[in-house]
Design a protein around this motif. Sequence first.
Motif, PDB file in Angstrom:
ATOM      1  N   PHE A 249       0.826  -1.212   0.000  1.00  0.00           N
ATOM      2  CA  PHE A 249       0.000   0.000   0.000  1.00  0.00           C
ATOM      3  C   PHE A 249       0.859   1.260   0.000  1.00  0.00           C
ATOM      4  CE2 PHE A 249      -1.690   3.434   2.642  1.00  0.00           C
ATOM      5  CZ  PHE A 249      -2.804   3.802   1.894  1.00  0.00           C
ATOM      6  N   MET A 250       1.845   1.301   0.872  1.00  0.00           N
ATOM      7  CA  MET A 250       2.665   2.511   1.002  1.00  0.00           C
ATOM      8  C   MET A 250       3.483   2.770  -0.261  1.00  0.00           C
ATOM      9  SD  MET A 250       3.763   2.020   5.006  1.00  0.00           S
ATOM     10  CE  MET A 250       4.775   3.491   5.118  1.00  0.00           C
ATOM     11  N   GLN A 251       4.002   1.712  -0.855  1.00  0.00           N
ATOM     12  CA  GLN A 251       4.743   1.868  -2.106  1.00  0.00           C
ATOM     13  C   GLN A 251       3.830   2.343  -3.232  1.00  0.00           C
ATOM     14  OE1 GLN A 251       6.875  -1.832  -2.897  1.00  0.00           O
ATOM     15  NE2 GLN A 251       8.780  -0.701  -2.713  1.00  0.00           N
ATOM     16  N   ARG A 252       2.638   1.760  -3.283  1.00  0.00           N
ATOM     17  CA  ARG A 252       1.697   2.144  -4.335  1.00  0.00           C
ATOM     18  C   ARG A 252       1.306   3.612  -4.223  1.00  0.00           C
ATOM     19  NH1 ARG A 252       0.031   1.901  -9.418  1.00  0.00           N
ATOM     20  NH2 ARG A 252      -2.235   2.092  -9.662  1.00  0.00           N
ATOM     21  N   ARG A 253       1.022   4.087  -2.995  1.00  0.00           N
ATOM     22  CA  ARG A 253       0.659   5.485  -2.812  1.00  0.00           C
ATOM     23  C   ARG A 253       1.826   6.409  -3.156  1.00  0.00           C
ATOM     24  NH1 ARG A 253      -4.101   6.714  -3.511  1.00  0.00           N
ATOM     25  NH2 ARG A 253      -3.761   8.672  -2.405  1.00  0.00           N
ATOM     26  N   GLU A 254       3.021   6.006  -2.786  1.00  0.00           N
ATOM     27  CA  GLU A 254       4.205   6.796  -3.134  1.00  0.00           C
ATOM     28  C   GLU A 254       4.350   6.893  -4.652  1.00  0.00           C
ATOM     29  OE1 GLU A 254       7.827   8.685  -1.460  1.00  0.00           O
ATOM     30  OE2 GLU A 254       6.043   7.860  -0.518  1.00  0.00           O
ATOM     31  N   PHE A 255       4.099   5.790  -5.322  1.00  0.00           N
ATOM     32  CA  PHE A 255       4.195   5.727  -6.778  1.00  0.00           C
ATOM     33  C   PHE A 255       3.173   6.657  -7.428  1.00  0.00           C
ATOM     34  CE2 PHE A 255       2.939   3.876 -10.851  1.00  0.00           C
ATOM     35  CZ  PHE A 255       4.161   3.631 -11.466  1.00  0.00           C
ATOM     36  N   LEU A 256       1.941   6.639  -6.939  1.00  0.00           N
ATOM     37  CA  LEU A 256       0.879   7.454  -7.527  1.00  0.00           C
ATOM     38  C   LEU A 256       1.096   8.946  -7.283  1.00  0.00           C
ATOM     39  CD1 LEU A 256      -2.310   5.351  -6.648  1.00  0.00           C
ATOM     40  CD2 LEU A 256      -1.287   5.667  -8.907  1.00  0.00           C
ATOM     41  N   ILE A 257       1.478   9.298  -6.077  1.00  0.00           N
ATOM     42  CA  ILE A 257       1.647  10.713  -5.748  1.00  0.00           C
ATOM     43  C   ILE A 257       2.780  11.335  -6.545  1.00  0.00           C
ATOM     44  CG2 ILE A 257       2.375  12.278  -3.889  1.00  0.00           C
ATOM     45  CD1 ILE A 257       0.723  10.516  -1.993  1.00  0.00           C
ATOM     46  N   ASN A 258       3.794  10.540  -6.847  1.00  0.00           N
ATOM     47  CA  ASN A 258       4.928  11.040  -7.634  1.00  0.00           C
ATOM     48  C   ASN A 258       4.786  10.731  -9.119  1.00  0.00           C
ATOM     49  OD1 ASN A 258       6.753  12.153  -5.499  1.00  0.00           O
ATOM     50  ND2 ASN A 258       6.684  10.055  -4.766  1.00  0.00           N
TER      51      ASN A 258
END
Length: 280
Positions: A249-258
């Motif tokens: 989850f945390m990696q996915r959100r980091e990926f989307l925000i950037n």
Amino acid sequence: MIQFSLRPCSRLVLSCGALITLTLMLLFASGQAQAQESTQTADQRASAGFTESAPLTTNSSKHKRDPYENWNRKVFAFNESLDRWLLKPIAQTYRAIMPEFADRGVTNVFSNLGELGNFTNSVLQLKLESAVVAAGRFTFNTVFGLAGVFDVATAWDLPERPEDFGQTLGHWGAGAGSYLMLPVLGPSNPRDFAGFGVDSFLLPSSWDEIESPYNGYARGLQLVDVRSDLIPAEKLISGDRYVFVRNAFMQRREFLINDGKVQRDPFAADDSDDLMLDDF
């Protein structure tokens, strides 16, 4: 036309809001107590001359962005039980009886309904190109894709660019905060939870055009459709399920925000071997 809004279900929303607020207050209070206890224990060990020699592993419970892990794990266990006994059996049945092309059509329709949210949040982030893509996808898929059943926009080189208000807050510098496992809603953090509320109740949405009670039926179908699509990804989970889901989850959100440009690895200090799953 009766629309699904806060007015016809205001008491339910306020009750749920009060419950969630109380839950979060208890969560933060327990987390602070755990943090203080951990600090005191570490100080005692340091004063006694003890050092930690064991390196962190992928199953380690220590993560600087998950200070409320003890509480989060309890909520995770509740969600797992709810999924095991209710949602997953329904999703498996849905997957077994639903033809693949029909399943894809249902997924496409719900994706098309989300394009207005993608458009709005793209504008709020000043991403004009993404806003044009969202508007184009909605137009093409609605007109030529039979109300979104067929994703013709992707075939015409206009892939979806998902945007939500949590990403909007992140775009303008709001920090994610501590990792939270919410009852029923699943993995989140204070920024994304606030964004979920804004997306659901404040920003314009294509869902507002669906009359009640069909809106609720559609939401239920969407939940089952999403869960059924996640079933194949379960075989990728290894080790501690809680840690794996948290990191994905945390990696996915980091990926989307950037926007796909990972500026830093949130797991550089630990859990660096976990995979990033697009579906989480």
